[in-house]
Design a protein around this motif. Sequence first.
Motif, PDB file in Angstrom:
ATOM      1  N   UNK A 137       0.851  -1.186   0.000  1.00 19.51           N
ATOM      2  CA  UNK A 137       0.000   0.000   0.000  1.00 19.51           C
ATOM      3  C   UNK A 137       0.888   1.236   0.000  1.00 19.51           C
ATOM      4  N   UNK A 138       0.446   2.268  -0.703  1.00 18.86           N
ATOM      5  CA  UNK A 138       1.255   3.461  -0.886  1.00 18.86           C
ATOM      6  C   UNK A 138       0.383   4.691  -0.689  1.00 18.86           C
ATOM      7  N   UNK A 139       0.914   5.687   0.008  1.00 22.29           N
ATOM      8  CA  UNK A 139       0.166   6.924   0.176  1.00 22.29           C
ATOM      9  C   UNK A 139       0.854   8.038  -0.597  1.00 22.29           C
ATOM     10  N   UNK A 140       0.042   8.821  -1.278  1.00 25.91           N
ATOM     11  CA  UNK A 140       0.495  10.025  -1.952  1.00 25.91           C
ATOM     12  C   UNK A 140      -0.143  11.195  -1.215  1.00 25.91           C
ATOM     13  N   UNK A 175      -9.419  -6.277  10.386  1.00 30.34           N
ATOM     14  CA  UNK A 175      -8.991  -5.136  11.199  1.00 30.34           C
ATOM     15  C   UNK A 175      -7.478  -4.992  11.174  1.00 30.34           C
ATOM     16  N   UNK A 176      -6.765  -6.112  11.154  1.00 30.66           N
ATOM     17  CA  UNK A 176      -5.303  -6.048  11.078  1.00 30.66           C
ATOM     18  C   UNK A 176      -4.866  -5.470   9.738  1.00 30.66           C
ATOM     19  N   UNK A 177      -5.592  -5.835   8.691  1.00 28.86           N
ATOM     20  CA  UNK A 177      -5.290  -5.262   7.375  1.00 28.86           C
ATOM     21  C   UNK A 177      -5.474  -3.748   7.406  1.00 28.86           C
ATOM     22  N   UNK A 178      -6.562  -3.304   8.021  1.00 29.61           N
ATOM     23  CA  UNK A 178      -6.821  -1.868   8.103  1.00 29.61           C
ATOM     24  C   UNK A 178      -5.728  -1.153   8.905  1.00 29.61           C
ATOM     25  N   UNK A 179      -5.274  -1.764   9.989  1.00 35.41           N
ATOM     26  CA  UNK A 179      -4.231  -1.144  10.814  1.00 35.41           C
ATOM     27  C   UNK A 179      -2.890  -1.058  10.091  1.00 35.41           C
ATOM     28  N   UNK A 180      -2.710  -1.883   9.047  1.00 36.79           N
ATOM     29  CA  UNK A 180      -1.447  -1.826   8.304  1.00 36.79           C
ATOM     30  C   UNK A 180      -1.265  -0.484   7.607  1.00 36.79           C
ATOM     31  N   UNK A 181      -2.361   0.265   7.428  1.00 34.83           N
ATOM     32  CA  UNK A 181      -2.276   1.570   6.785  1.00 34.83           C
ATOM     33  C   UNK A 181      -1.881   2.672   7.765  1.00 34.83           C
ATOM     34  N   UNK A 182      -1.794   2.358   9.049  1.00 33.97           N
ATOM     35  CA  UNK A 182      -1.490   3.382  10.055  1.00 33.97           C
ATOM     36  C   UNK A 182      -0.170   4.090   9.776  1.00 33.97           C
ATOM     37  N   UNK A 183       0.837   3.333   9.349  1.00 36.63           N
ATOM     38  CA  UNK A 183       2.144   3.946   9.107  1.00 36.63           C
ATOM     39  C   UNK A 183       2.058   4.985   7.995  1.00 36.63           C
ATOM     40  N   UNK A 184       1.164   4.784   7.054  1.00 32.13           N
ATOM     41  CA  UNK A 184       0.976   5.738   5.965  1.00 32.13           C
ATOM     42  C   UNK A 184       0.204   6.967   6.446  1.00 32.13           C
ATOM     43  N   UNK A 185      -0.845   6.727   7.188  1.00 31.60           N
ATOM     44  CA  UNK A 185      -1.673   7.832   7.670  1.00 31.60           C
ATOM     45  C   UNK A 185      -0.938   8.655   8.724  1.00 31.60           C
ATOM     46  N   UNK A 186      -0.068   8.016   9.497  1.00 29.44           N
ATOM     47  CA  UNK A 186       0.749   8.762  10.455  1.00 29.44           C
ATOM     48  C   UNK A 186       1.712   9.701   9.732  1.00 29.44           C
ATOM     49  N   UNK A 187       2.198   9.271   8.566  1.00 26.15           N
ATOM     50  CA  UNK A 187       3.033  10.156   7.748  1.00 26.15           C
ATOM     51  C   UNK A 187       2.231  11.371   7.289  1.00 26.15           C
ATOM     52  N   UNK A 231     -12.739   6.371  12.797  1.00 24.33           N
ATOM     53  CA  UNK A 231     -12.551   6.317  14.255  1.00 24.33           C
ATOM     54  C   UNK A 231     -11.217   6.888  14.714  1.00 24.33           C
ATOM     55  N   UNK A 232     -10.189   6.811  13.884  1.00 17.57           N
ATOM     56  CA  UNK A 232      -8.827   7.076  14.365  1.00 17.57           C
ATOM     57  C   UNK A 232      -8.197   8.328  13.794  1.00 17.57           C
ATOM     58  N   UNK A 233      -8.614   8.749  12.602  1.00 21.22           N
ATOM     59  CA  UNK A 233      -7.914   9.848  11.934  1.00 21.22           C
ATOM     60  C   UNK A 233      -8.855  11.013  11.633  1.00 21.22           C
TER      61      UNK A 233
END
Length: 553
Positions: A137-140, A175-187, A231-233
């Motif tokens: 997964x990649x965030x722009x 839910x674990x799959x969804x949490x894998x995006x946290x590192x991207x959203x934290x950026x 819920x988180x962002x």
Amino acid sequence: MYPISPRSGNYERLEGGLGPSRMNRKFAWKKLAIGTAVLIGLVYFFGPRVDVPELPTPGLEDVYVPPQPVIPEATGKPSEPTQDPVTVTEPLEPSTRPTSPATDPDPLKTVHCTTPFKAGSPIVQYALMIDAGSTGSRIHIYKFNNCGSSPSYEYEVFKMTQPGLSSDDYKGHPEAAAKSLDVLLDEALHVVPEQLRSCTPVAVKATAGLRLLGTERSTAILDAVRQRLVDTYPFPLPDTDAVVIMDGKDEGVYAWITANYLLDTIRADTAPGTPTYAVLDLGGASTQIVFEPQFDDGLPDVALEEGEHKYDLKFGGQTRVLYQHSYLGYGLMRARASVHRVVDFMSTLRTGRTGTEPVAVGNPCLAQGTQKVVDIEDGSEESKSVLMTGGDIGSFDACNRVLELVMAKDAVCELKPCSFDGVYQPSLLDTFPSGKVLLLSYFYDRITPLISPQLQSQSPLTVSTIANIATDVCRGRTAWEKRWGDNSEAMDELDGRPEWCLDLTFMHALLKLGYEFGDTREVALGKQIDGTELGWCLGATIAMVGGELKCRV
């Protein structure tokens, strides 16, 4: 439940390696091979061979990689090692503009104006696009300004994580799959100023990986992703289509928007009548073509036929009618699989073997003197390993004859004219005779390393240049050393990769046989423009921020 492309069932079949299917033809490639191969195949490419005439090594007039455009791994499509991006000779924006947060004097402002074009609009706006591909997964994270009548792109921040949402690591644990995006959203939290986060839309667009999981499992993951975002962002979801599996036609059109936007052909301040680029994207499972056909005003009855191939686009203050099509099953990896199936099938006809005993199979689409063990799939869950060898039969011309079968150029054309596989497409010769053509993804990855750097900016790259390169690649090491002996990068690229012959021949077949470009038609290769990746993400984000801004309370 969130929208999944109505064509997703066909996507699952084709991107799963089963090849294109039309009108209940379960194995279209096999029927075509049986009908055609029995008559011509044995003599045509497995029979006595005539040596391919020696083609001259391309000179300055043959080789070119234009100084702009190419699509990297960030699109979610498989990629082999690539060159560094080609640099644009003339910047699309003033040289003083910020190109990253590190060079941005104030992330809350812009160097282009002091007040927004529309009263009440923020002077700058951020937007987030997550490309949920099969391998990761990649965030722009994009920054725009509102100095003009529509948002103007400034720069992006990119970050990726592995594995992708569809990984078996998350099987049964959406839910674990969804949490894998946290590192991207934290950026994103790090880049986007706190004051603007509630007005920074976020979207998650999934491609091949989730599409192959099936509706139940993919929907569970998308539901979990959406819920975690809420819920988180603090970022708002712009609409109900913010977290979806993307339709292939949108992928192609968004890539077209990205390229033409960065090349200054479709912006609000672009001069009317500026010609646009046709964009041809080659991924692993599918290939897309998008262009803006031009019809003779003196022939009112001649126009783009209605259908899903027609895409009405309102952008930059203009309404454009685009032709688009995504050829599922005709990406590079699927083309490889189809060629190997046809070659193996032809071998069983020629030798009478049952197809189960181990044997080396001559394959003209592998470079001479090379071999590779490949897995042959026939549409069932079973597969077999076959040793394919280029031997002394590897040849651009012979491989091209195999591709004539695979590409189904003679398939029934219900709505004329057709390109290949029975797909309607207005003639590029008639409706796009001199327009510029931009090749993305695997086109760039395969061709660019084989062009001498000193020749890249001195002559146009043409369709015939690709044929010349493929011819030498298919001839094997002796030809490689003659042509690229002083280019260690090219030799490293070819060494141990027998299917480069197949790849390059297929690319030429797409352009010449499929789309019917002439030998002298000039094409450009693209990966980045001024540090920004070409691909669908920027185009999709521009479409998202171009509407009404919805902030989160």
